[in-house]
Design an enzyme around this catalytic site. Sequence first.
Site, PDB file in Angstrom:
ATOM      1  N   GLU A 167     -48.368 -64.731 -79.539  1.00 14.21           N
ATOM      2  CA  GLU A 167     -49.536 -64.724 -78.569  1.00 14.21           C
ATOM      3  C   GLU A 167     -50.663 -64.199 -79.616  1.00 14.21           C
ATOM      4  OE1 GLU A 167     -48.469 -62.599 -75.222  1.00 14.21           O
ATOM      5  OE2 GLU A 167     -47.538 -63.716 -74.388  1.00 14.21           O
ATOM      6  N   GLU A 371     -41.501 -67.377 -73.726  1.00 12.09           N
ATOM      7  CA  GLU A 371     -41.338 -66.440 -72.519  1.00 12.09           C
ATOM      8  C   GLU A 371     -41.111 -66.698 -71.359  1.00 12.09           C
ATOM      9  OE1 GLU A 371     -43.658 -63.090 -73.745  1.00 12.09           O
ATOM     10  OE2 GLU A 371     -42.789 -63.420 -75.218  1.00 12.09           O
TER      11      GLU A 371
HETATM   12  C1  FCB Z   1     -45.955 -61.607 -73.303  1.00  7.77           C
HETATM   13  C2  FCB Z   1     -45.671 -60.913 -74.179  1.00  7.77           C
HETATM   14  C3  FCB Z   1     -44.357 -59.779 -74.127  1.00  7.77           C
HETATM   15  C4  FCB Z   1     -44.457 -59.092 -72.798  1.00  7.77           C
HETATM   16  C5  FCB Z   1     -44.685 -59.623 -71.477  1.00  7.77           C
HETATM   17  C6  FCB Z   1     -44.409 -59.392 -70.359  1.00  7.77           C
HETATM   18  O1  FCB Z   1     -48.131 -61.183 -73.433  1.00  7.77           O
HETATM   19  O2  FCB Z   1     -45.446 -61.495 -75.458  1.00  7.77           O
HETATM   20  O3  FCB Z   1     -44.159 -59.149 -75.351  1.00  7.77           O
HETATM   21  O4  FCB Z   1     -44.850 -58.112 -72.694  1.00  7.77           O
HETATM   22  O5  FCB Z   1     -45.658 -60.745 -71.186  1.00  7.77           O
END
Ligand code: FCB
Length: 465
Positions: A167, A371
């Site tokens: 990210e 994620e």
């Molecule tokens: C993302 C991050 C991760 C976590 C989630 C909720 O932006 O990569 O580390 O904090 O959000």
Amino acid sequence: MNSYKFPDDFMWGVATSSYQIEGATTEAGRKPSVWDTFSANPGKVLHDDTGAVACDHYHRYETDIKLMAQLGVKHYRFSIAWPRIIPEGRGKVNEAGIDFYRRLVDCLHQHNITPHATLFHWDSPQALEDLYGSWRSREMAKDFADYVSTLVSMLGDRITNWMTINEIPCFTHLAYAVNSDPLHAPGTRVETQKEVWQTSHNALLAHGLATQAIRAASPSNCFISLVDNISVTVPISETPENIKAAQQAFHLCEQNGGIIFPALTGAYSPALLESLGNAAPDIQSGDLEIIHQPIDSIGLNIYSGTYVQARDNAIHPYRDRQPGYEFLSFPVGYPKMYMPWLNIIPESIYWGIRHIGETVGRKDLPLFISESGCAAQDQVNHQDKVIDTDRIMYLRQYFKAAHRAISEGYPLKGYFVWSFMDNFEWSYGYDHRFGLVYIDYQTQQRLPKASFDWYRQCISQNRVV
Ligand code: FCB
């Protein structure tokens, strides 16, 4: 009947990151990261929480991996802390840091879980912040590539799935700001928007140089991806006009045009460059070739999105420009999970995947959801259980949207739920729980939630249950 069955080789996994779970921040030669410094600064993190202990995963990784095995996941995405490996950011290598990850990875292999290692999930060495201001300098990209090269030459016998950087927007555009205090470490105020864009440009360079470094250092064939949190534009309804609007809007939604476009196509989006004007970063000759290295897949972190609709913008806020779309704000009361930014939009999974293929033009590139998950106000009930039906509801809808993408032929290969366990949620500290496993931070006891059981059934039946 649609049973939401997934392909046989679909990769179900869970994800975490080093600073959020490990703790042991002063052990075995580790030196401070920018997040240690930032969170120690009063008022930066909710309740002044820090990652000093977190889930104590550094000492409890065997217990945690046993739980992963019970869950039935075959894939685990975690991150490696640069300040454990090269504590000063450049120079001397800390063997004890490498050893920790060797033990961790060996334990994963013993449980038949494939490691997917992220090389940078925001915890950069404080020493480099002190030396040259971290991502404000191009030096950071070179130091990152050196760290990656060292690490891969030492762990490449055990790990073949590498994710360079997690990210980019979050440790650049959320960590450097003009006229306000940034939410994320190092939390630097800068003079111009151009300086902010320069930090993300330097991070893209780091990704490109690291990709080259991994290929050169890996002793065997390996798989490399970038992990990005694209900002997903979702058409309010799937008419051709609204779909086209969502595709056009994608370029100018948050940092998409200056991160996912250069990484996957070798060029910043022309629409973004036009709108930035002299706030665009300086791009040296050869940069875009470095940034646009061949990679094997793209990891998408998708939690939410933005609705868009077509509009004949006769009168448009951007003076006489007529982009043909508008971003829609959320009505009061729109359903959310326990996080200000977490509006529930299951279709964001489908549209995120589709945008990579159609809008960015990379239909060829395999993808996975690196994620996705949600925060909830989990409570332990009088029977010592956490019955998080809200999280099950959320995941069930998001999995169905992933299934739709696969059924339409998009090359989605896997899904990593964020997160395996509750952890340090950056500026929200420990208050916002994202885990399938509940952590009692007083006792460090682990308690699988109802969503853990639900996900276990999905994995074992390879479908949405
Ligand atoms: C993302 C991050 C991760 C976590 C989630 C909720 O932006 O990569 O580390 O904090 O959000």
